[in-house]
Design an enzyme around this catalytic site. Structure first.
Site, PDB file in Angstrom:
ATOM      1  N   HIS A 182      -4.881   3.451  -0.621  1.00 33.76           N
ATOM      2  CA  HIS A 182      -4.754   3.286  -2.077  1.00 33.76           C
ATOM      3  C   HIS A 182      -3.643   4.196  -2.598  1.00 33.76           C
ATOM      4  O   HIS A 182      -3.883   5.107  -3.399  1.00 33.76           O
ATOM      5  CB  HIS A 182      -6.087   3.620  -2.750  1.00 33.76           C
ATOM      6  CG  HIS A 182      -6.546   2.571  -3.720  1.00 33.76           C
ATOM      7  ND1 HIS A 182      -6.931   1.319  -3.320  1.00 33.76           N
ATOM      8  CD2 HIS A 182      -6.679   2.598  -5.072  1.00 33.76           C
ATOM      9  CE1 HIS A 182      -7.290   0.615  -4.369  1.00 33.76           C
ATOM     10  NE2 HIS A 182      -7.136   1.351  -5.452  1.00 33.76           N
ATOM     11  N   GLY A 187      -2.803  -0.911  -9.416  1.00 33.37           N
ATOM     12  CA  GLY A 187      -2.064  -2.048  -8.882  1.00 33.37           C
ATOM     13  C   GLY A 187      -2.074  -2.165  -7.370  1.00 33.37           C
ATOM     14  O   GLY A 187      -1.264  -2.908  -6.800  1.00 33.37           O
TER      15      GLY A 187
END
Length: 335
Positions: A182, A187
């Site tokens: 991540h 996004g």
């Protein structure tokens, strides 16, 4: 430390990879000299955009996404939803433009993320690795200080070692590992799915850019997230995730084959398969034939709704009616 994905080539995974190879060969063979490839590419891009943004909660329908792609204004649409969709179209074009890039760098990821996240981030900066801690459901990704090093290892694996595996596997591994790290503050889901598609393009697996794998994830959103979470529960064993992703690619290729048949017999501007029509074609392939009542009951539509789905397929030569007028049944027309 180098990144080394852990998994087992299970009998199910091996079987799925073999089925995928056969389906892909059939599709590639049918697509050699066909003038409708650009139209199918456009339709696939629209479906990928709709699915990947819908997974993250974007409310726009497939038809609304198609309208935005064609430059038409939407009535009663919030600006952010439209911007997310337009960003994803731009992101896919960036991936397509760099499809054959041999070495992917941090800067390439930053540029892709800048395109996808422009003006739609809730936190952090587009095009930069995160400097904050984040939580994704029950998952606490690595500390921000570790992100750059972990991404260096992942990119090193992607550029050097991924080619030793089938692209069916390498794209899924890249997808999971990116989401696990991540690396951006926001996004990551859209970016990770775009990277998985990029890997399929780089390896020549989807050389015509006509596979819309994200539709599978969107339609099975709870299962998609559960399959990602299951890797962590299994101590980072990717086997179950690889089986899930491979099943998604298998179903995707079956859909593509149906779309190929549609484009071969009818102008794509006149017939773009709706989701329920694709579902109907799959049902008929599995069951052989169905009565009108069986069709509308299974698809949960009215009698008139069923005929609205069936009529264009009959006119396109994809279906045929067998039996009498009162006791007739519908089946796929032999190709």
């Amino acid at each position: 430390m180098a990144y080394e994905p852990q998994f087992t080539i299970s009998p199910r995974l091996l079987s799925l990879v073999e089925m995928i190879a056969a389906l892909r060969e059939r599709i590639q063979g049918a697509a050699v000299e066909l003038s409708w490839i650009p139209a199918l590419q456009k339709d696939t891009r629209t479906r990928n955009v709709h699915a990947s943004t819908a997974i993250e909660g974007n409310p726009l329908t497939l038809e609304q996404v198609r309208a935005l792609e064609e430059g038409r204004d939407l009535v009663a649409s919030d600006g952010r939803s439209s911007r997310e969709v337009l960003n994803y179209f731009a992101g896919l074009r960036y991936v397509e433009k760099h499809a054959m890039k041999k070495s992917i760098r941090h800067e390439d990821l930053f540029e892709l993320h800048r395109i996808l996240a422009d003006t739609v981030m809730d936190q952090g900066t587009a095009g930069s690795y995160r400097t904050i801690s984040v939580r994704v459901g029950n998952h606490f990704p690595p500390a921000a200080l570790d992100v750059s090093g972990l991404m260096f290892e992942l990119l090193d694996w992607w550029n050097k070692k991924s080619v030793e595996l089938s692209p069916v596997l390498s794209s899924a591994i890249l997808h999971y590992r990116f989401e696990h790290i991540h690396p951006f503050a926001d996004g990551n889901g859209r970016t990770g799915r775009a990277l998985a598609l990029w890997e399929l393009y780089r390896r020549g697996f989807d050389s015509h850019h006509i596979f819309s794998v994200d539709e599978y994830y969107w339609e099975d959103r709870p299962g998609y997230y559960a399959a990602l979470d299951a890797v962590r529960v299994a101590g980072e064993d990717l086997t179950g995730w690889l089986e899930y992703s491979a099943e998604g690619i298998r179903q995707t290729l079956e859909r593509v084959w149906l779309r190929v048949q549609t484009y071969k017999v009818k102008s794509p501007e006149k017939l773009v398969l709706r989701p329920k029509q694709e579902h109907l074609l799959k049902l008929l392939r599995d069951h052989g034939s169905m009565s009108p009542a069986e069709i509308w009951e299974t698809l949960a539509v009215s009698k008139q709704g069923a005929m609205d789905l069936i009529r264009p397929l009959l006119e396109a030569g994809l279906l045929e009616k067998i039996g009498t007028k009162k006791a007739g049944r519908y089946s796929l027309k032999p190709s």
